[in-house]
Scaffold this active site. Structure first.
Site, mmCIF file in Angstrom:
data_model
loop_
_atom_site.group_PDB
_atom_site.id
_atom_site.type_symbol
_atom_site.label_atom_id
_atom_site.label_comp_id
_atom_site.label_asym_id
_atom_site.label_seq_id
_atom_site.Cartn_x
_atom_site.Cartn_y
_atom_site.Cartn_z
ATOM 1 N N LYS A 13 0.839 -1.210 0.000
ATOM 2 C CA LYS A 13 0.000 0.000 0.000
ATOM 3 C C LYS A 13 0.870 1.255 0.000
ATOM 4 C CE LYS A 13 -2.066 -0.988 3.858
ATOM 5 N NZ LYS A 13 -1.371 -2.238 4.190
ATOM 6 N N ARG A 88 -9.561 0.851 8.463
ATOM 7 C CA ARG A 88 -9.091 -0.502 8.739
ATOM 8 C C ARG A 88 -10.155 -1.317 9.460
ATOM 9 N NH1 ARG A 88 -3.363 0.515 8.719
ATOM 10 N NH2 ARG A 88 -2.168 -1.400 8.889
ATOM 11 N N ARG A 123 11.914 -6.261 4.918
ATOM 12 C CA ARG A 123 11.719 -4.808 4.764
ATOM 13 C C ARG A 123 12.641 -4.031 5.697
ATOM 14 N NH1 ARG A 123 5.996 -1.925 5.255
ATOM 15 N NH2 ARG A 123 5.941 -2.965 7.274
ATOM 16 N N ARG A 156 11.443 -2.485 11.163
ATOM 17 C CA ARG A 156 10.395 -2.010 12.067
ATOM 18 C C ARG A 156 10.147 -3.071 13.126
ATOM 19 N NH1 ARG A 156 5.407 0.079 8.422
ATOM 20 N NH2 ARG A 156 4.230 -1.266 9.815
ATOM 21 N N ARG A 167 -0.412 -9.500 12.932
ATOM 22 C CA ARG A 167 -0.955 -8.428 12.071
ATOM 23 C C ARG A 167 -1.825 -9.015 10.964
ATOM 24 N NH1 ARG A 167 4.340 -5.533 10.328
ATOM 25 N NH2 ARG A 167 3.011 -4.138 9.114
HETATM 26 P P1 AP5 Z 1 4.898 -1.599 1.750
HETATM 27 O O1 AP5 Z 1 4.625 -0.775 0.547
HETATM 28 O O2 AP5 Z 1 5.664 -0.991 2.861
HETATM 29 O O3 AP5 Z 1 3.555 -2.287 2.270
HETATM 30 P P2 AP5 Z 1 2.363 -1.713 3.113
HETATM 31 O O4 AP5 Z 1 1.141 -2.416 2.605
HETATM 32 O O5 AP5 Z 1 2.356 -0.219 3.125
HETATM 33 O O6 AP5 Z 1 2.775 -2.320 4.509
HETATM 34 P P3 AP5 Z 1 2.769 -1.719 5.970
HETATM 35 O O7 AP5 Z 1 3.460 -2.764 6.826
HETATM 36 O O8 AP5 Z 1 3.330 -0.359 6.039
HETATM 37 O O9 AP5 Z 1 1.276 -1.690 6.242
HETATM 38 P P4 AP5 Z 1 0.564 -1.924 7.529
HETATM 39 O O10 AP5 Z 1 -0.769 -1.839 6.945
HETATM 40 O O11 AP5 Z 1 0.773 -3.101 8.377
HETATM 41 O O12 AP5 Z 1 1.221 -0.825 8.461
HETATM 42 P P5 AP5 Z 1 0.831 0.668 8.764
HETATM 43 O O13 AP5 Z 1 2.070 1.438 8.712
HETATM 44 O O14 AP5 Z 1 -0.337 1.111 7.952
HETATM 45 O O15 AP5 Z 1 5.652 -2.917 1.238
HETATM 46 C C1 AP5 Z 1 6.086 -3.921 2.135
HETATM 47 C C2 AP5 Z 1 7.415 -4.518 1.677
HETATM 48 O O16 AP5 Z 1 7.239 -5.249 0.473
HETATM 49 C C3 AP5 Z 1 8.515 -3.504 1.378
HETATM 50 O O17 AP5 Z 1 9.725 -4.025 1.782
HETATM 51 C C4 AP5 Z 1 8.485 -3.342 -0.129
HETATM 52 O O18 AP5 Z 1 9.749 -2.985 -0.646
HETATM 53 C C5 AP5 Z 1 8.076 -4.732 -0.562
HETATM 54 N N1 AP5 Z 1 7.265 -4.744 -1.749
HETATM 55 C C6 AP5 Z 1 6.242 -3.912 -2.056
HETATM 56 N N2 AP5 Z 1 5.714 -4.240 -3.250
HETATM 57 C C7 AP5 Z 1 6.410 -5.332 -3.675
HETATM 58 C C8 AP5 Z 1 6.364 -6.143 -4.834
HETATM 59 N N3 AP5 Z 1 5.469 -5.925 -5.803
HETATM 60 N N4 AP5 Z 1 7.219 -7.177 -4.929
HETATM 61 C C9 AP5 Z 1 8.126 -7.399 -3.951
HETATM 62 N N5 AP5 Z 1 8.253 -6.653 -2.864
HETATM 63 C C10 AP5 Z 1 7.408 -5.642 -2.715
HETATM 64 O O19 AP5 Z 1 0.297 0.526 10.274
HETATM 65 C C11 AP5 Z 1 1.161 0.159 11.345
HETATM 66 C C12 AP5 Z 1 0.349 0.026 12.610
HETATM 67 O O20 AP5 Z 1 -0.301 1.293 12.921
HETATM 68 C C13 AP5 Z 1 -0.812 -0.974 12.552
HETATM 69 O O21 AP5 Z 1 -0.405 -2.294 12.822
HETATM 70 C C14 AP5 Z 1 -1.756 -0.397 13.645
HETATM 71 O O22 AP5 Z 1 -1.306 -0.736 14.933
HETATM 72 C C15 AP5 Z 1 -1.599 1.099 13.464
HETATM 73 N N6 AP5 Z 1 -2.605 1.673 12.543
HETATM 74 C C16 AP5 Z 1 -2.360 2.305 11.355
HETATM 75 N N7 AP5 Z 1 -3.506 2.696 10.783
HETATM 76 C C17 AP5 Z 1 -4.508 2.290 11.614
HETATM 77 C C18 AP5 Z 1 -5.925 2.391 11.549
HETATM 78 N N8 AP5 Z 1 -6.548 2.960 10.517
HETATM 79 N N9 AP5 Z 1 -6.634 1.856 12.582
HETATM 80 C C19 AP5 Z 1 -6.039 1.293 13.643
HETATM 81 N N10 AP5 Z 1 -4.705 1.157 13.754
HETATM 82 C C20 AP5 Z 1 -3.936 1.660 12.745
#
Ligand code: AP5
Length: 210
Positions: A13, A88, A123, A156, A167
């Protein structure tokens, strides 16, 4: 255009939100990034969020909804935005509707759980500017250093393998129901995440422009 990117943790994402943001010139709003900044700065909101985030659980809806509401009221959102990591839960999606926010499109990036585990295990994220890398698929030029700003590229805390399993469980229980929520409103397009980031970007941009 107001867009939502849906998908499991590590589905890409953040990576794709950045591509759309640069292409359409609209801001990427990542609640995860906002929360991590709040934790780093030791704000009241950050103190509330930290234990949930470290455990791979969701931060309570009322905290995240408040953050989102403030962010989309900012000036740079007036021509549209991409939500990355929000909503979410169904109550978060309903809160967005209650705020009167019109969503144009919801793009789900679908990636099998086994691929997610490999992606998140490798990552690395820059501590200073937040740029993301993967030790195998997209390594920084100098190991452990960010190409963009020279900061430290580290793992992270919530990318530890046992936390990734939690997760994913949280995603399937609390967030995956949003796929049907938005399908029912005729707004959802599913894109299957490819092994090449650029291939996924092509599909995502096609979905945005469809
Ligand atoms: P990346 O692009 O970083 O993936 P992402 O989907 O953004 O993953 P996140 O881990 O950041 O999402 P998340 O939803 O768990 O965490 P968030 O920060 O929102 O890609 C991942 C990896 O894959 C990278 O290494 C990249 O290089 C690689 N990659 C990407 N595309 C690829 C491809 N095509 N092929 C190969 N490799 C690839 O949230 C963190 C925490 O915050 C949550 O756990 C929660 O506690 C809290 N939080 C955030 N928002 C909310 C909400 N709305 N409600 C409640 N809690 C929340």
């Amino acid at each position: 255009m107001n867009l939502i990117l849906l998908g499991a943790p590590g589905a890409g994402k953040g990576t794709q939100a950045e591509v759309i943001s640069n292409t359409l010139n609209i801001p990427q709003i990542s609640t995860g990034n906002i929360l991590r900044a709040a934790v780093k700065n030791g704000t009241e909101c950050g103190l509330k969020a930290k234990s949930f985030m470290d455990a791979g659980a969701l931060v309570p809806d009322e905290v995240v909804i408040g953050i989102l509401k403030d962010r989309i009221a900012e000036d740079d959102c007036k021509n549209g935005f991409i939500l990355d990591g929000f909503p979410r839960t169904v109550p978060q999606a309903e809160a967005l509707e209650d705020m009167g926010v019109q969503i144009d499109k919801v793009i789900e990036i679908s990636v099998p759980d086994e691929d997610i585990k490999a992606r998140l295990g490798g990552r690395r994220v820059c501590e200073s500017c937040g740029a993301t890398y993967h030790i195998e698929f997209n390594p920084p030029k100098v190991e452990g250093k960010c190409d963009k700003c020279g900061g430290n590229a580290v793992q992270r805390k919530d990318d530890a393998p046992e936390t990734v399993i939690d997760r994913l469980k949280t995603y399937h229980e609390a967030t995956a129901p949003l796929v049907d929520f938005y399908k029912g409103k005729g707004k959802l397009t599913t894109v299957y995440g490819q092994s090449e980031v650029s291939e996924t970007s092509k599909l995502v941009l096609e979905a945005v422009n469809a």
